[in-house]
Enzyme design. Structure first.
Site, PDB file in Angstrom:
ATOM      1  NE  ARG A 190      -3.715   1.895   2.790  1.00 15.27           N
ATOM      2  CZ  ARG A 190      -4.963   2.025   2.356  1.00 15.27           C
ATOM      3  NH1 ARG A 190      -5.480   1.117   1.559  1.00 15.27           N
ATOM      4  NH2 ARG A 190      -5.697   3.052   2.703  1.00 15.27           N
ATOM      5  CG  HIS A 233      -8.083   0.881  -3.622  1.00 19.91           C
ATOM      6  ND1 HIS A 233      -7.511  -0.300  -3.194  1.00 19.91           N
ATOM      7  CD2 HIS A 233      -8.693   1.427  -2.523  1.00 19.91           C
ATOM      8  CE1 HIS A 233      -7.753  -0.455  -1.897  1.00 19.91           C
ATOM      9  NE2 HIS A 233      -8.465   0.578  -1.471  1.00 19.91           N
ATOM     10  CD  GLN A 247     -13.065  -0.585  -1.585  1.00 21.74           C
ATOM     11  OE1 GLN A 247     -12.324  -0.477  -0.614  1.00 21.74           O
ATOM     12  NE2 GLN A 247     -14.298  -1.072  -1.491  1.00 21.74           N
ATOM     13  CG  ASP A 302     -12.538   7.687  -2.017  1.00 21.90           C
ATOM     14  OD1 ASP A 302     -12.735   7.598  -0.785  1.00 21.90           O
ATOM     15  OD2 ASP A 302     -11.442   7.436  -2.552  1.00 21.90           O
ATOM     16  CB  CYS A 343     -13.783   2.685  -1.083  1.00 17.30           C
ATOM     17  SG  CYS A 343     -13.046   4.329  -1.173  1.00 17.30           S
ATOM     18  NE  ARG A 394     -10.301  -3.962   0.102  1.00 21.59           N
ATOM     19  CZ  ARG A 394      -9.511  -2.999   0.575  1.00 21.59           C
ATOM     20  NH1 ARG A 394     -10.027  -1.847   0.974  1.00 21.59           N
ATOM     21  NH2 ARG A 394      -8.198  -3.162   0.614  1.00 21.59           N
TER      22      ARG A 394
END
Length: 306
Positions: free
Chosen positions: A104, A131, A134, A219, A259, A287
């Site tokens: 990450r 991402h 996700q 987001d 998310c 997830r």
């Protein structure tokens, strides 16, 4: 055999992505029924975090343990990565000791360089570019609630940043129409728009963009690393808050996703996560299940060919 990596949705075929999602649903069912399933016994996932995390860390760590393996949390503060060891050197050493690496990070080039020197699968746990993990969870959630997303209309509201880029890749891989509604100057990178082709449109008016959509998603307006832009972003994005009233313009069976973490009162109204159309909590839980399916897909085959 060289390792398969998952740095973007484009690294897998559509059939492979659908297979991972279906498997995620199966693994979710096994867990709900309390069935012990440990195909990754004695396997180890190294997790490198340059950005802080809740869902990514817990889902990967819990997922590896539930699959019978272990995960090691590595932060730049505690490793040589934070003291300037070249990425290639770290990749060579780490990949000789673990069975997969999740990273990450900020710069997407960190992932591509690490993967180029890694003997084991490398997974993008988030970069400034995309991402993809996700999106596996988001697609699994849509599939569980509404079936196939093929041919449907998805509206992305807000910043054309990493999540939006991954939605463009998803539109290509899962064959849906994507409308992006954002203020001037916050569009996704041109190469992502080119990739999306006629599946993607930019519509400035959020009301027009949401009209008839089957999935509306957003987001935070200020991502990690952009904090100094917060005040300016709040002013630019104010008209793009997703509210119950905005969602009322979508299709009658529309779903809402986020998310997380959410800033209530900014990109969403205070009450939106409590709306029956919101599936954000399912999406967050998925997830875990989608990534377990991903880990099983990437890590197991290495041992079939050993």
């Amino acid at each position: 055999m060289s390792a398969r990596h998952f740095l973007s949705l484009l690294d897998f075929t559509t059939d492979e992505l659908l297979g991972v999602i279906r498997r995620g649903i199966e693994l979710k069912d096994l867990r709900k029924r309390g069935v012990l399933f440990e195909p990754l016994k004695n396997r180890v996932l190294g997790m490198i975090f340059e950005k802080s995390s809740t869902r990514t860390r817990v889902s990967f760590e819990a997922g590896m343990i539930q699959l019978g393996g272990q995960a090691i949390f590595l932060s730049p503060r505690d490793t040589q990565l934070g003291r300037g060891e070249p990425i290639a050197d770290s990749a060579i050493v780490l990949s000789s000791m673990v069975d997969a690496v999740m990273i990450r990070t900020h710069a997407h080039s960190t992932l591509t360089e690490f993967a180029a020197h890694s003997k084991v699968p490398v997974i993008n746990g988030l970069s400034d570019e995309s991402h993809p993990c996700q999106l596996l969870a988001d697609m699994q959630t849509f599939f569980e609630h509404r079936g196939s997303i093929q041919g449907k209309t998805v509206t992305w509201v807000g910043d054309g940043f990493n999540m939006c880029n991954s939605y463009i890749e998803a539109a290509v891989q899962f064959d849906f129409q994507l409308r992006i509604t954002c203020p001037e100057g916050y569009e996704p990178d041109q190469r992502f728009l080119a990739l999306g082709g006629d599946r993607v449109q930019i519509i400035r008016d959020p009301r027009e963009a949401v009209r008839g959509a089957h999935l509306v998603t957003t987001d935070v307006w200020t991502s990690m690393g952009q904090e100094e832009e917060t005040a300016r972003r709040l002013a630019h994005f104010a008209p793009y808050q997703v509210t119950r009233e905005l969602l009322d313009l979508a299709a009658p069976d529309a779903l809402f996703m986020h998310c997380l973490p959410a800033h209530r009162g900014e990109e969403i109204s205070q009450d939106l996560l409590d709306d029956p159309r919101s599936v954000a909590w399912d999406e967050a839980e998925n997830r875990l299940h989608a990534q377990k399916a991903l880990l099983e897909f990437l890590v197991e085959p290495a041992y079939h060919h050993a």
